[in-house]
Design a protein around this motif. Structure first.
Motif, PDB file in Angstrom:
ATOM      1  N   GLU A 268       0.764  -1.216  -0.025  1.00  0.00           N
ATOM      2  CA  GLU A 268       0.042  -0.153   0.029  1.00  0.00           C
ATOM      3  C   GLU A 268       0.841   1.095  -0.135  1.00  0.00           C
ATOM      4  O   GLU A 268       0.637   2.304  -0.646  1.00  0.00           O
ATOM      5  N   MET A 269       1.906   1.117   0.858  1.00  0.00           N
ATOM      6  CA  MET A 269       2.928   2.319   0.986  1.00  0.00           C
ATOM      7  C   MET A 269       3.554   2.475  -0.253  1.00  0.00           C
ATOM      8  O   MET A 269       3.687   3.574  -0.771  1.00  0.00           O
ATOM      9  N   VAL A 270       4.216   1.590  -0.789  1.00  0.00           N
ATOM     10  CA  VAL A 270       4.948   1.632  -2.258  1.00  0.00           C
ATOM     11  C   VAL A 270       4.078   2.196  -3.310  1.00  0.00           C
ATOM     12  O   VAL A 270       4.493   2.787  -4.128  1.00  0.00           O
ATOM     13  N   PHE A 271       2.659   1.687  -3.263  1.00  0.00           N
ATOM     14  CA  PHE A 271       1.682   1.929  -4.262  1.00  0.00           C
ATOM     15  C   PHE A 271       1.502   3.669  -4.464  1.00  0.00           C
ATOM     16  O   PHE A 271       1.977   4.379  -5.472  1.00  0.00           O
ATOM     17  N   TRP A 272       1.281   3.999  -3.198  1.00  0.00           N
ATOM     18  CA  TRP A 272       0.974   5.484  -3.176  1.00  0.00           C
ATOM     19  C   TRP A 272       2.183   6.281  -3.291  1.00  0.00           C
ATOM     20  O   TRP A 272       2.188   7.502  -3.687  1.00  0.00           O
ATOM     21  N   HIS A 273       3.212   5.892  -2.687  1.00  0.00           N
ATOM     22  CA  HIS A 273       4.439   6.614  -3.118  1.00  0.00           C
ATOM     23  C   HIS A 273       4.652   6.637  -4.450  1.00  0.00           C
ATOM     24  O   HIS A 273       4.993   7.753  -5.028  1.00  0.00           O
ATOM     25  N   ALA A 274       4.526   5.429  -5.412  1.00  0.00           N
ATOM     26  CA  ALA A 274       4.912   5.680  -6.946  1.00  0.00           C
ATOM     27  C   ALA A 274       3.662   6.509  -7.417  1.00  0.00           C
ATOM     28  O   ALA A 274       4.295   7.264  -8.424  1.00  0.00           O
ATOM     29  N   VAL A 275       2.670   6.568  -6.988  1.00  0.00           N
ATOM     30  CA  VAL A 275       1.512   7.537  -7.614  1.00  0.00           C
ATOM     31  C   VAL A 275       1.990   8.867  -7.401  1.00  0.00           C
ATOM     32  O   VAL A 275       1.970  10.000  -8.443  1.00  0.00           O
ATOM     33  N   SER A 276       2.378   9.279  -6.311  1.00  0.00           N
ATOM     34  CA  SER A 276       3.054  10.551  -5.888  1.00  0.00           C
ATOM     35  C   SER A 276       4.143  11.040  -6.883  1.00  0.00           C
ATOM     36  O   SER A 276       4.201  12.252  -7.069  1.00  0.00           O
ATOM     37  N   LEU A 277       5.024  10.353  -7.036  1.00  0.00           N
ATOM     38  CA  LEU A 277       6.348  10.236  -7.816  1.00  0.00           C
ATOM     39  C   LEU A 277       5.742  10.882  -9.331  1.00  0.00           C
ATOM     40  O   LEU A 277       6.248  11.578 -10.029  1.00  0.00           O
ATOM     41  N   VAL A 278       4.816  10.013  -9.775  1.00  0.00           N
ATOM     42  CA  VAL A 278       4.312  10.306 -11.156  1.00  0.00           C
ATOM     43  C   VAL A 278       3.617  11.700 -11.146  1.00  0.00           C
ATOM     44  O   VAL A 278       3.946  12.477 -12.135  1.00  0.00           O
ATOM     45  N   ASN A 279       3.203  12.119 -10.310  1.00  0.00           N
ATOM     46  CA  ASN A 279       2.356  13.390 -10.150  1.00  0.00           C
ATOM     47  C   ASN A 279       3.300  14.552  -9.918  1.00  0.00           C
ATOM     48  O   ASN A 279       2.985  15.807 -10.018  1.00  0.00           O
ATOM     49  N   VAL A 280       4.429  14.184  -9.559  1.00  0.00           N
ATOM     50  CA  VAL A 280       5.588  15.300  -9.392  1.00  0.00           C
ATOM     51  C   VAL A 280       6.488  14.990 -10.629  1.00  0.00           C
ATOM     52  O   VAL A 280       7.636  15.869 -10.582  1.00  0.00           O
ATOM     53  N   GLY A 281       6.444  14.360 -11.701  1.00  0.00           N
ATOM     54  CA  GLY A 281       7.064  14.245 -12.705  1.00  0.00           C
ATOM     55  C   GLY A 281       8.129  13.251 -12.781  1.00  0.00           C
ATOM     56  O   GLY A 281       9.150  13.267 -13.516  1.00  0.00           O
ATOM     57  N   LYS A 282       8.167  12.533 -11.755  1.00  0.00           N
ATOM     58  CA  LYS A 282       9.525  11.528 -11.308  1.00  0.00           C
ATOM     59  C   LYS A 282       8.924  10.183 -11.830  1.00  0.00           C
ATOM     60  O   LYS A 282       8.787   9.323 -11.155  1.00  0.00           O
ATOM     61  N   VAL A 283       8.604   9.992 -13.230  1.00  0.00           N
ATOM     62  CA  VAL A 283       7.897   8.730 -13.731  1.00  0.00           C
ATOM     63  C   VAL A 283       9.119   7.551 -13.566  1.00  0.00           C
ATOM     64  O   VAL A 283       8.855   6.460 -13.197  1.00  0.00           O
ATOM     65  N   ASP A 284      10.146   7.990 -14.076  1.00  0.00           N
ATOM     66  CA  ASP A 284      11.343   6.888 -14.077  1.00  0.00           C
ATOM     67  C   ASP A 284      11.623   6.132 -12.542  1.00  0.00           C
ATOM     68  O   ASP A 284      11.667   5.003 -12.191  1.00  0.00           O
ATOM     69  N   GLU A 285      11.393   7.156 -11.513  1.00  0.00           N
ATOM     70  CA  GLU A 285      11.548   6.549 -10.338  1.00  0.00           C
ATOM     71  C   GLU A 285      10.395   5.927  -9.713  1.00  0.00           C
ATOM     72  O   GLU A 285      10.455   5.065  -8.827  1.00  0.00           O
ATOM     73  N   ALA A 286       9.072   6.032 -10.355  1.00  0.00           N
ATOM     74  CA  ALA A 286       8.060   5.526  -9.902  1.00  0.00           C
ATOM     75  C   ALA A 286       7.885   4.177 -10.374  1.00  0.00           C
ATOM     76  O   ALA A 286       7.257   3.163  -9.793  1.00  0.00           O
ATOM     77  N   LEU A 287       8.342   3.906 -11.725  1.00  0.00           N
ATOM     78  CA  LEU A 287       8.063   2.534 -12.360  1.00  0.00           C
ATOM     79  C   LEU A 287       8.494   1.395 -11.668  1.00  0.00           C
ATOM     80  O   LEU A 287       7.871   0.364 -11.422  1.00  0.00           O
ATOM     81  N   PRO A 288       9.786   1.291 -10.871  1.00  0.00           N
ATOM     82  CA  PRO A 288      10.230   0.080 -10.181  1.00  0.00           C
ATOM     83  C   PRO A 288       9.298  -0.045  -8.914  1.00  0.00           C
ATOM     84  O   PRO A 288       9.044  -1.185  -8.502  1.00  0.00           O
ATOM     85  N   LEU A 289       8.936   0.862  -8.374  1.00  0.00           N
ATOM     86  CA  LEU A 289       7.878   0.759  -7.275  1.00  0.00           C
ATOM     87  C   LEU A 289       6.586  -0.013  -7.820  1.00  0.00           C
ATOM     88  O   LEU A 289       5.940  -0.729  -7.036  1.00  0.00           O
ATOM     89  N   PHE A 290       6.127   0.638  -8.907  1.00  0.00           N
ATOM     90  CA  PHE A 290       4.717   0.028  -9.454  1.00  0.00           C
ATOM     91  C   PHE A 290       5.168  -1.565  -9.677  1.00  0.00           C
ATOM     92  O   PHE A 290       4.231  -2.452  -9.409  1.00  0.00           O
ATOM     93  N   GLN A 291       6.183  -1.864 -10.377  1.00  0.00           N
ATOM     94  CA  GLN A 291       6.548  -3.135 -10.531  1.00  0.00           C
ATOM     95  C   GLN A 291       6.442  -3.920  -9.178  1.00  0.00           C
ATOM     96  O   GLN A 291       6.059  -5.174  -9.160  1.00  0.00           O
ATOM     97  N   LYS A 292       6.867  -3.350  -8.097  1.00  0.00           N
ATOM     98  CA  LYS A 292       6.984  -4.182  -6.854  1.00  0.00           C
ATOM     99  C   LYS A 292       5.586  -4.679  -6.311  1.00  0.00           C
ATOM    100  O   LYS A 292       5.500  -5.718  -5.998  1.00  0.00           O
ATOM    101  N   THR A 293       4.617  -3.622  -6.490  1.00  0.00           N
ATOM    102  CA  THR A 293       3.421  -3.850  -6.132  1.00  0.00           C
ATOM    103  C   THR A 293       2.877  -4.937  -7.177  1.00  0.00           C
ATOM    104  O   THR A 293       1.784  -5.583  -6.562  1.00  0.00           O
TER     105      THR A 293
END
Length: 328
Positions: A268-293
């Motif tokens: 849950e925490m990893v997922f919403w962290h990834a969502v927040s990264l996308v919304n601040v333009g850090k998509v590359d950092e978000a992708l491995p977190l999405f993969q983990k979820t």
């Protein structure tokens, strides 16, 4: 206005004396602590018992008012009326003395109260089942009944004084010290911990920093400590969300990372962290977190698809393809 409220509360006390609540046939609660953090003003109460759902009766706390532990042959009205009297301007010692005077069964009660100024008082009735007693200190009181040994409450007081950390951590240390001395002669079953702010914001949901209960568990204090750690992690997630609202990306990412460190493996925490990264333009950092979820549970992909409609992710088909594939 305060005098009017106080009059109503005092009128309620004789009612207690005229129609005392029937005492339970079994003492349902064992050792607890009420305390105030002298630095932050936070107020708290924590308890452990060999009884189901101890948190539903013993601990009471209200931001800016005080905290109460009512146990032994428990009368929950001590919690409700104690807080009402302190809210109306009575000190904790005054509130407890008034309620005891109106209680025909006070000899089987064990109660402790602390108010927002740190004034504290405790009572152990002479018919509480031994070993029973309490210890009042600076900004705290520890109390116990039906203990295996009479060393329990002195150990709790010592542990609380010596412990480091915030109020929740210090109260946990007191409970653990009680158990190390043998605790309840019957064993252990449930536990609870509440911490509220020293000053009320008028929003009770925001003033409760911890409100945790272990209803039935073979090692309730171990489980309570796990829940306190998890609550800390979610508090950090909330801090991160607020930082995002302030557009303080660095603070948000730091809070999210700290939360995940406290609760590793929490998708849950990893997922919403990834969502927040996308919304601040850090998509590359978000992708491995999405993969983990997705590895934890593929249904997280379906949730990703639903977020743009709610405004939680951008309406961008190319971006969505990247997120669902979770590849660079």
């Amino acid at each position: 206005m305060v005098r009017s409220i106080l009059l109503l509360v005092l009128l309620a006390v004789p009612t207690l004396a005229a129609e005392p609540a029937p005492a339970p046939r079994r003492p349902v609660h064992t050792y607890s602590i009420v305390a105030r953090d002298a630095e932050t003003g936070d107020l708290g109460v924590a308890v452990q018992s060999h009884w189901f759902s101890v948190g539903s009766a013993v601990p009471w706390a209200e931001a800016g008012v005080g905290a109460v532990a009512t146990q032994s042959f428990v009368d929950p009205s001590y919690g409700k009326l104690g807080l009402e009297m302190m809210r109306a301007g009575r000190s904790a010692p005054e509130a407890l003395a008034g309620l005891l005077a109106a209680d025909a069964a006070s000899q089987v009660r064990q109660v402790a109260m602390i108010d927002a100024q740190g004034r504290v008082s405790a009572h152990t009735g002479d018919k509480c089942i031994s070993a029973a007693g309490h210890s009042v200190g600076d900004n705290f009181s520890v109390q116990a009944n039906m203990m295996e040994k009479d060393t329990v409450w002195p150990a709790m007081a010592r542990a609380y004084r010596e412990a480091k950390g915030d109020l929740a951590e210090r109260m946990l240390a007191a409970l653990e010290a009680a158990e190390a001395q043998g605790g309840d002669i019957r064993g252990k079953q449930s536990a609870a911990l509440i911490v509220v702010s020293g000053k009320s914001t008028g929003r009770p949901w925001a003033d409760r920093k911890f409100d945790l209960r272990v209803e039935d568990h073979p090692v309730p204090l171990k489980e309570l400590r796990r829940l306190v750690t998890l609550q800390r992690a979610y508090n950090l997630m909330n801090e991160g969300d607020l930082a995002i609202e302030r557009k303080d990306t660095d603070a948000a990412l730091k809070a999210y990372a700290s939360a995940e460190a406290l609760a590793p493996g929490n998708a849950e925490m990893v997922f919403w962290h990834a969502v927040s990264l996308v919304n601040v333009g850090k998509v590359d950092e978000a992708l491995p977190l999405f993969q983990k979820t997705y590895k934890a549970d593929p249904r997280w992909k379906e949730l990703v698809k639903r977020l743009p409609r709610s405004g939680l992710l951008p309406e961008d088909p190319k971006l969505m393809n990247r997120l669902l594939g979770a590849v660079r």
